[in-house]
Design a protein around this motif. Sequence first.
Motif, short mmCIF file in Angstrom:
data_model
loop_
_atom_site.label_atom_id
_atom_site.label_comp_id
_atom_site.label_asym_id
_atom_site.label_seq_id
_atom_site.Cartn_x
_atom_site.Cartn_y
_atom_site.Cartn_z
N LEU A 1 0.83 -1.21 0.00
CA LEU A 1 0.00 0.00 0.00
C LEU A 1 0.86 1.26 0.00
O LEU A 1 0.62 2.21 -0.75
CB LEU A 1 -0.92 -0.01 1.22
CG LEU A 1 -2.02 -1.08 1.23
CD1 LEU A 1 -2.63 -1.20 2.61
CD2 LEU A 1 -3.11 -0.75 0.20
N VAL A 2 1.88 1.28 0.86
CA VAL A 2 2.77 2.44 0.94
C VAL A 2 3.55 2.61 -0.36
O VAL A 2 3.73 3.71 -0.88
CB VAL A 2 3.71 2.30 2.14
CG1 VAL A 2 4.69 3.48 2.19
CG2 VAL A 2 2.92 2.23 3.44
N ARG A 3 4.01 1.48 -0.89
CA ARG A 3 4.78 1.53 -2.15
C ARG A 3 3.92 2.06 -3.29
O ARG A 3 4.40 2.81 -4.15
CB ARG A 3 5.30 0.13 -2.48
CG ARG A 3 6.09 0.07 -3.78
CD ARG A 3 6.57 -1.33 -4.05
NE ARG A 3 7.12 -1.44 -5.38
CZ ARG A 3 7.45 -2.60 -5.97
NH1 ARG A 3 7.28 -3.72 -5.31
NH2 ARG A 3 7.93 -2.62 -7.19
N VAL B 1 -4.82 0.21 -5.81
CA VAL B 1 -4.27 -1.08 -5.36
C VAL B 1 -5.14 -1.58 -4.21
O VAL B 1 -5.47 -0.81 -3.29
CB VAL B 1 -2.81 -0.92 -4.88
CG1 VAL B 1 -2.37 -2.15 -4.09
CG2 VAL B 1 -1.89 -0.73 -6.08
N ALA B 2 -5.52 -2.86 -4.27
CA ALA B 2 -6.27 -3.50 -3.18
C ALA B 2 -5.50 -4.75 -2.77
O ALA B 2 -5.08 -5.54 -3.62
CB ALA B 2 -7.67 -3.86 -3.63
N VAL B 3 -5.32 -4.93 -1.46
CA VAL B 3 -4.59 -6.09 -0.94
C VAL B 3 -5.37 -6.71 0.20
O VAL B 3 -6.08 -6.01 0.94
CB VAL B 3 -3.17 -5.70 -0.46
CG1 VAL B 3 -2.29 -5.29 -1.62
CG2 VAL B 3 -3.24 -4.59 0.58
N PRO B 4 -5.26 -8.02 0.39
CA PRO B 4 -5.92 -8.66 1.54
C PRO B 4 -5.25 -8.26 2.83
O PRO B 4 -4.09 -7.85 2.85
CB PRO B 4 -5.75 -10.15 1.25
CG PRO B 4 -4.54 -10.24 0.38
CD PRO B 4 -4.53 -8.99 -0.44
N LEU B 5 -5.99 -8.41 3.92
CA LEU B 5 -5.46 -8.05 5.23
C LEU B 5 -4.19 -8.82 5.55
O LEU B 5 -3.25 -8.29 6.12
CB LEU B 5 -6.52 -8.32 6.30
CG LEU B 5 -6.37 -7.61 7.65
CD1 LEU B 5 -6.49 -6.11 7.46
CD2 LEU B 5 -7.40 -8.12 8.63
N SER B 6 -4.17 -10.08 5.15
CA SER B 6 -3.00 -10.91 5.36
C SER B 6 -2.53 -11.47 4.03
O SER B 6 -3.32 -12.06 3.30
CB SER B 6 -3.30 -12.07 6.31
OG SER B 6 -2.18 -12.95 6.42
#
Length: 388
Positions: free
Chosen positions: A292-294, A381-386
């Motif tokens: 997310l930060v990247r 960008v979407a990413v799973p929690l883990s």
Amino acid sequence: MSVDPIELARLFLSATEPTDVLDAVARAACERTSFRRSVIMAVDPVRGLVRGRAGFGVDPAKVDAAGGPVGDYPVISKLTASAAPLVVPASEVADMVPDQCLRLFDVHGPIAVQLLHSDRLGLLGIVFCDHGPTSTLRPSAADLATLTELSEVAALAFQQALLLRRSVSLQELRERSRIAAALHDGVTQQMFAATLEVEELRAGAVLGERATVGLERLADRLGTALQQLRVALVEIAAGGVPDDRGTQDGDQAVATRIRNVLARTGAGGGPTPDLDVTGEGPEPDAVSADLLVRAVREGAANAGRHGHATQIAVHLRRGGSWWTVEIDDDGSGSAVGVQRVLSGHGNNSFGLPSLAKECARVGGRIWVSDAPRLHGLRLGVAVPLSAR
């Protein structure tokens, strides 16, 4: 075959990586007792997350899949007030750990639970042991005493490994700061002096049309390079220092890290940033957080460098299962062109294709579209929690 206590202590205290310590604890918990299985989870109280880190007698893939919010593990709060292991009867196991763990490890009998706790660093992890999925055997007093002994030595070794990692990281940070200072005092000053000389030539000399155009182009390139170098120097000097549990920016939340990135972007002469944060989901794990930060760093840099944007608006949505970040700009970039870059075609760009591959690797997704309000580009960008 049992392990000699002195040899075990030497093994723990010589470990330089937390994972090595946890692997040794998981193995020793079964080799020195009648337990058949052990699972160790790292606990991050600051981010409120638990995740599987080591195991013995169980499928490693199941260890990797275990974890979740601390609130899903009432056994942790119950153990916090006691240094002794807790034996959870089969009838109460479902009330102490989440259903996910019960299904993963097929738990039907009593389990022994012990915290890994350091006086200096606090709660580090939690150890689960049992006699196998089909056993109803209750842990003996001797096995519990051994588990306590192992946990105490392991916590010290875990602390030592974490502090060693922190020390190395701080040394690297100091070295980055030294390099950044040397570049600032040397290369940056030389480039700034060259920029002034070009401006003097443009202002004082009688030049032909080709020379004038050439000097203008050179001045623009020097100015852009100087701006990019200054931003890079801030990044080098700030560099991420891993915290005690492997995250990139210590105990900072993702929103704080993104604010820091945007502050450096604005300070370095880039687009004026704005950040909007919504949702109340738990912090993602280190891999998802870094992506997310990247994404924000990459989106902000590309908006200024290639799209000549003057504004960027970042929206961070914190969900219970997924986190999403969208970076909008008012630049001149083409969504079609960036989509080609994301697919690895169109130019020699490395940043966006690499980001896309990392998102795909963790099960996330990345997209590009028009920015509705700023009328430029939107990178999402979407990413799973883990990501494990």
